[in-house]
Write a protein that holds these residues in place. Structure first.
Motif, PDB file in Angstrom:
ATOM      1  N   PHE A  47       0.827  -1.200   0.000  1.00  0.00           N
ATOM      2  CA  PHE A  47       0.000   0.000   0.000  1.00  0.00           C
ATOM      3  C   PHE A  47       0.871   1.263   0.000  1.00  0.00           C
ATOM      4  N   PHE A  48       1.888   1.286   0.839  1.00  0.00           N
ATOM      5  CA  PHE A  48       2.772   2.458   0.878  1.00  0.00           C
ATOM      6  C   PHE A  48       3.596   2.573  -0.398  1.00  0.00           C
ATOM      7  N   LYS A  49       3.893   1.446  -1.019  1.00  0.00           N
ATOM      8  CA  LYS A  49       4.566   1.477  -2.316  1.00  0.00           C
ATOM      9  C   LYS A  49       3.666   2.130  -3.366  1.00  0.00           C
ATOM     10  N   LEU A  50       2.382   1.783  -3.343  1.00  0.00           N
ATOM     11  CA  LEU A  50       1.427   2.407  -4.262  1.00  0.00           C
ATOM     12  C   LEU A  50       1.315   3.910  -3.980  1.00  0.00           C
ATOM     13  N   ARG A  51       1.258   4.273  -2.722  1.00  0.00           N
ATOM     14  CA  ARG A  51       1.177   5.687  -2.365  1.00  0.00           C
ATOM     15  C   ARG A  51       2.405   6.445  -2.832  1.00  0.00           C
ATOM     16  N   TYR A  52       3.574   5.810  -2.716  1.00  0.00           N
ATOM     17  CA  TYR A  52       4.803   6.447  -3.198  1.00  0.00           C
ATOM     18  C   TYR A  52       4.770   6.627  -4.712  1.00  0.00           C
ATOM     19  N   VAL A  53       4.285   5.618  -5.428  1.00  0.00           N
ATOM     20  CA  VAL A  53       4.183   5.718  -6.884  1.00  0.00           C
ATOM     21  C   VAL A  53       3.270   6.875  -7.267  1.00  0.00           C
ATOM     22  N   TYR A  54       2.180   7.058  -6.535  1.00  0.00           N
ATOM     23  CA  TYR A  54       1.273   8.166  -6.825  1.00  0.00           C
ATOM     24  C   TYR A  54       1.858   9.520  -6.452  1.00  0.00           C
ATOM     25  N   THR A  55       2.753   9.583  -5.471  1.00  0.00           N
ATOM     26  CA  THR A  55       3.362  10.867  -5.133  1.00  0.00           C
ATOM     27  C   THR A  55       4.471  11.239  -6.105  1.00  0.00           C
ATOM     28  N   VAL A  56       5.182  10.248  -6.630  1.00  0.00           N
ATOM     29  CA  VAL A  56       6.276  10.522  -7.562  1.00  0.00           C
ATOM     30  C   VAL A  56       5.747  10.767  -8.973  1.00  0.00           C
ATOM     31  N   ASN A  57       4.789   9.974  -9.401  1.00  0.00           N
ATOM     32  CA  ASN A  57       4.242  10.080 -10.754  1.00  0.00           C
ATOM     33  C   ASN A  57       2.856  10.713 -10.698  1.00  0.00           C
ATOM     34  N   PHE A 101      -0.142  -4.903  -6.453  1.00  0.00           N
ATOM     35  CA  PHE A 101      -0.256  -5.979  -5.462  1.00  0.00           C
ATOM     36  C   PHE A 101       0.225  -7.309  -6.020  1.00  0.00           C
ATOM     37  N   ARG A 102       0.893  -7.302  -7.163  1.00  0.00           N
ATOM     38  CA  ARG A 102       1.332  -8.544  -7.811  1.00  0.00           C
ATOM     39  C   ARG A 102       2.272  -9.347  -6.906  1.00  0.00           C
TER      40      ARG A 102
END
Length: 165
Positions: free
Chosen positions: A32-42, A59-60
């Motif tokens: 989840f935090f990885k997804l949040r980071y992806v949304y903050t960077v991109n 979530f793969r």
């Protein structure tokens, strides 16, 4: 007698089950935090482009977690019983062999479900927050096969350990 067997399984597996739940939630939170980071960077367009054109699913990496949890729960539940020959005592209860084994398996399925459910709920919450409602169908169609594999591996390990011949 049935409740006594459920209680015995709970006493035997409660520490391991708690560790499995904590590990599953921690791994789901990491994703989840990885997804949040992806949304903050991109920006959102880049994330959607990666999802649609490259089939990127955040979530793969979770696809192996149900497999590991199912195998671990099967071994933790039945290996001590088989090695110490305690399963023979359970099979001589007035319940009958089939019902006693079914109660053990049902206890394991309930514990496995309760171990996998928090991560699935966290994925759903993250999907609702970051993606449209139609995307949840994609989430469930991708997550469902690994969950079923986890149950299949639990039953396979249980069958192998219970029938040693």
């Amino acid at each position: 007698m049935t409740l006594a067997l459920f209680h015995k399984e709970w006493i035997k597996l409660r520490l391991w089950w708690t560790l499995m739940v904590v590990a599953g939630i921690a791994f789901a939170l990491f994703l989840f935090f990885k997804l949040r980071y992806v949304y903050t960077v991109n920006d959102s367009i880049a994330v959607w482009n990666a999802w649609i054109t490259k089939a990127w699913l955040w979530f793969r990496a979770y696809q192996y977690a149900p497999l590991v949890l199912g195998v671990a729960l099967g071994f933790l539940q039945f290996l001590p019983e088989v090695q110490a020959h305690r399963i023979r005592l359970v099979l001589h209860l007035p319940l009958g062999e089939t019902r006693a084994v079914a109660i053990h398996l049902l206890a394991g399925v309930i514990l496995l479900t309760l171990a996998l459910l928090p991560a699935l709920l966290l994925f759903t919450i993250a999907g609702i927050y970051y993606f449209p409602a139609e995307w949840l169908y994609n989430l469930y169609t991708v997550v469902a096969p690994p969950l079923l594999v986890g149950y299949g591996e639990y039953f396979a390990v249980s069958a192998i350990l219970l029938e040693t011949n």
